[in-house]
Design a protein around this motif. Structure first.
Motif, PDB file in Angstrom:
ATOM      1  N   PHE A   1      27.075  45.891   8.749  1.00 48.45           N
ATOM      2  CA  PHE A   1      27.587  44.583   8.789  1.00 48.45           C
ATOM      3  C   PHE A   1      29.039  44.688   8.839  1.00 48.45           C
ATOM      4  CE2 PHE A   1      29.480  40.806   6.770  1.00 48.45           C
ATOM      5  CZ  PHE A   1      28.908  39.760   7.420  1.00 48.45           C
ATOM      6  N   GLU A   2      29.812  45.402   8.270  1.00 49.26           N
ATOM      7  CA  GLU A   2      31.259  45.640   8.369  1.00 49.26           C
ATOM      8  C   GLU A   2      31.574  45.843   9.748  1.00 49.26           C
ATOM      9  OE1 GLU A   2      34.845  48.067   6.578  1.00 49.26           O
ATOM     10  OE2 GLU A   2      33.370  47.256   5.185  1.00 49.26           O
TER      11      GLU A   2
ATOM     12  N   TYR B   1      29.642  45.686  12.624  1.00 51.65           N
ATOM     13  CA  TYR B   1      29.064  45.076  13.731  1.00 51.65           C
ATOM     14  C   TYR B   1      28.986  43.433  13.592  1.00 51.65           C
ATOM     15  CZ  TYR B   1      27.312  49.573  15.519  1.00 51.65           C
ATOM     16  OH  TYR B   1      27.396  50.866  16.222  1.00 51.65           O
ATOM     17  N   GLN B   2      29.498  42.986  12.727  1.00 53.66           N
ATOM     18  CA  GLN B   2      29.493  41.499  12.209  1.00 53.66           C
ATOM     19  C   GLN B   2      30.151  40.751  13.658  1.00 53.66           C
ATOM     20  OE1 GLN B   2      31.456  40.942   8.655  1.00 53.66           O
ATOM     21  NE2 GLN B   2      32.989  39.723   9.432  1.00 53.66           N
ATOM     22  N   ASN B   3      31.404  41.100  13.921  1.00 49.39           N
ATOM     23  CA  ASN B   3      31.673  40.425  15.098  1.00 49.39           C
ATOM     24  C   ASN B   3      31.140  40.688  16.318  1.00 49.39           C
ATOM     25  OD1 ASN B   3      33.957  39.558  13.275  1.00 49.39           O
ATOM     26  ND2 ASN B   3      35.272  41.336  13.805  1.00 49.39           N
TER      27      ASN B   3
ATOM     28  N   GLU C   1      26.379  31.818  12.883  1.00 48.76           N
ATOM     29  CA  GLU C   1      26.511  32.501  11.559  1.00 48.76           C
ATOM     30  C   GLU C   1      25.017  32.793  10.907  1.00 48.76           C
ATOM     31  OE1 GLU C   1      29.351  31.242   8.414  1.00 48.76           O
ATOM     32  OE2 GLU C   1      30.856  31.065   9.923  1.00 48.76           O
TER      33      GLU C   1
ATOM     34  N   VAL D   1      23.061  35.337  12.806  1.00 46.98           N
ATOM     35  CA  VAL D   1      23.407  36.531  12.458  1.00 46.98           C
ATOM     36  C   VAL D   1      22.812  36.961  11.044  1.00 46.98           C
ATOM     37  CG1 VAL D   1      25.549  38.127  11.587  1.00 46.98           C
ATOM     38  CG2 VAL D   1      25.594  36.700  13.771  1.00 46.98           C
ATOM     39  N   GLN D   2      22.997  36.012   9.908  1.00 48.15           N
ATOM     40  CA  GLN D   2      22.407  36.308   8.740  1.00 48.15           C
ATOM     41  C   GLN D   2      21.048  36.447   8.849  1.00 48.15           C
ATOM     42  OE1 GLN D   2      23.659  33.229   6.338  1.00 48.15           O
ATOM     43  NE2 GLN D   2      25.707  33.795   6.087  1.00 48.15           N
TER      44      GLN D   2
ATOM     45  N   LEU E   1      20.151  39.941   9.860  1.00 44.33           N
ATOM     46  CA  LEU E   1      20.483  40.868   9.053  1.00 44.33           C
ATOM     47  C   LEU E   1      19.073  41.003   8.146  1.00 44.33           C
ATOM     48  CD1 LEU E   1      24.393  40.145   8.194  1.00 44.33           C
ATOM     49  CD2 LEU E   1      23.317  42.511   9.265  1.00 44.33           C
TER      50      LEU E   1
ATOM     51  N   ASN F   1      32.176  31.861   5.580  1.00 47.93           N
ATOM     52  CA  ASN F   1      32.237  33.073   4.751  1.00 47.93           C
ATOM     53  C   ASN F   1      33.682  33.489   3.948  1.00 47.93           C
ATOM     54  OD1 ASN F   1      29.355  33.114   4.906  1.00 47.93           O
ATOM     55  ND2 ASN F   1      29.502  34.820   6.072  1.00 47.93           N
TER      56      ASN F   1
ATOM     57  N   GLU G   1      32.278  40.369   4.056  1.00 45.18           N
ATOM     58  CA  GLU G   1      31.092  41.018   4.340  1.00 45.18           C
ATOM     59  C   GLU G   1      30.034  41.100   3.036  1.00 45.18           C
ATOM     60  OE1 GLU G   1      33.889  44.377   3.462  1.00 45.18           O
ATOM     61  OE2 GLU G   1      33.961  42.784   4.943  1.00 45.18           O
TER      62      GLU G   1
ATOM     63  N   SER H   1      28.134  37.411   3.012  1.00 44.70           N
ATOM     64  CA  SER H   1      27.145  37.517   3.923  1.00 44.70           C
ATOM     65  C   SER H   1      25.958  38.091   3.244  1.00 44.70           C
ATOM     66  CB  SER H   1      27.120  37.902   4.952  1.00 44.70           C
ATOM     67  OG  SER H   1      26.250  37.634   5.922  1.00 44.70           O
TER      68      SER H   1
END
Length: 190
Positions: free
Chosen positions: A22-23, A25-27, A44, A47-48, A51, A145, A157, A160
């Motif tokens: 997550f840290e 690849y989140q962007n 957002e 993305v969640q 995940l 977030n 991070e 999320s």
């Protein structure tokens, strides 16, 4: 004992892996979602949801090299974004008669809505105070977030991940409520 420790270590390793994923690849995942969807809040959520979907594929993800991992993430987020767009399009394309039917309030629909609200309230009560507050601030108050991280005093991070876990827990609680309601209806027919 050895298998319990191995299981515990494996779980910790998977948690570290997902936090790092997550840290790192989140962007990128947000960028991929933004290529298809204009709404930042929807991105957002995509993305969640991605995940959550990836949680079930941790072992596969751990086995991939960086290029294959980035490709897998791209495909996952792209597919979720396209699913979102398709759902939005279907919602907009609904014939006016169907929309009218959906908004007509009959005694039956009011009763079902009241039952649904009670089920949600019971499920909500099953959340911890922190989980309930986090979801309320995220969705009812619309905090980002970053704002939630500042409020809760944790890294962005982790917000999320906590939101995902709280949503999963709420979904399980709601599913139990639905199952209990179904059992109650069956018992009432007997």
């Amino acid at each position: 004992m050895g298998s319990f420790r191995e299981k515990l270590e494996k779980e910790r390793e998977q948690q570290r892996f997902m936090a790092e994923l997550f840290e790192n690849y989140q962007n990128y995942m947000f960028y991929v979602a933004r290529q298809f969807v204009d709404d930042a809040q929807a991105c957002e959520d995509i993305v969640q949801d991605g995940l959550v979907k990836l949680l079930g594929r941790i072992e596969l993800l751990q086995s991939l090299n960086k290029k294959a991992l980035a490709s897998y993430l791209y495909k996952t987020i792209k597919n979720l974004a396209l699913d979102y767009l398709e759902a939005q399009q279907k919602e907009r394309a609904a014939p006016p008669e169907e929309l009218e039917e959906c908004t007509v309030e009959t005694p039956e629909s009011l009763l079902i809505a009241a039952e649904d609200q009670k089920a949600v309230a019971r499920a909500w009560a099953g959340l911890s105070d922190v989980e309930a507050h986090l979801l309320e601030r995220k969705y009812a108050d619309g905090l980002s977030n970053k704002e939630l991280a500042a409020e809760f005093g944790i890294r962005v991070e982790f917000v999320s991940m906590k939101v995902i876990r709280a949503k999963k827990k709420l979904a399980k609680l709601l599913q139990r409520e639905e199952e209990n309601r179904g059992k109650g209806e069956q018992d009432g027919r007997r």
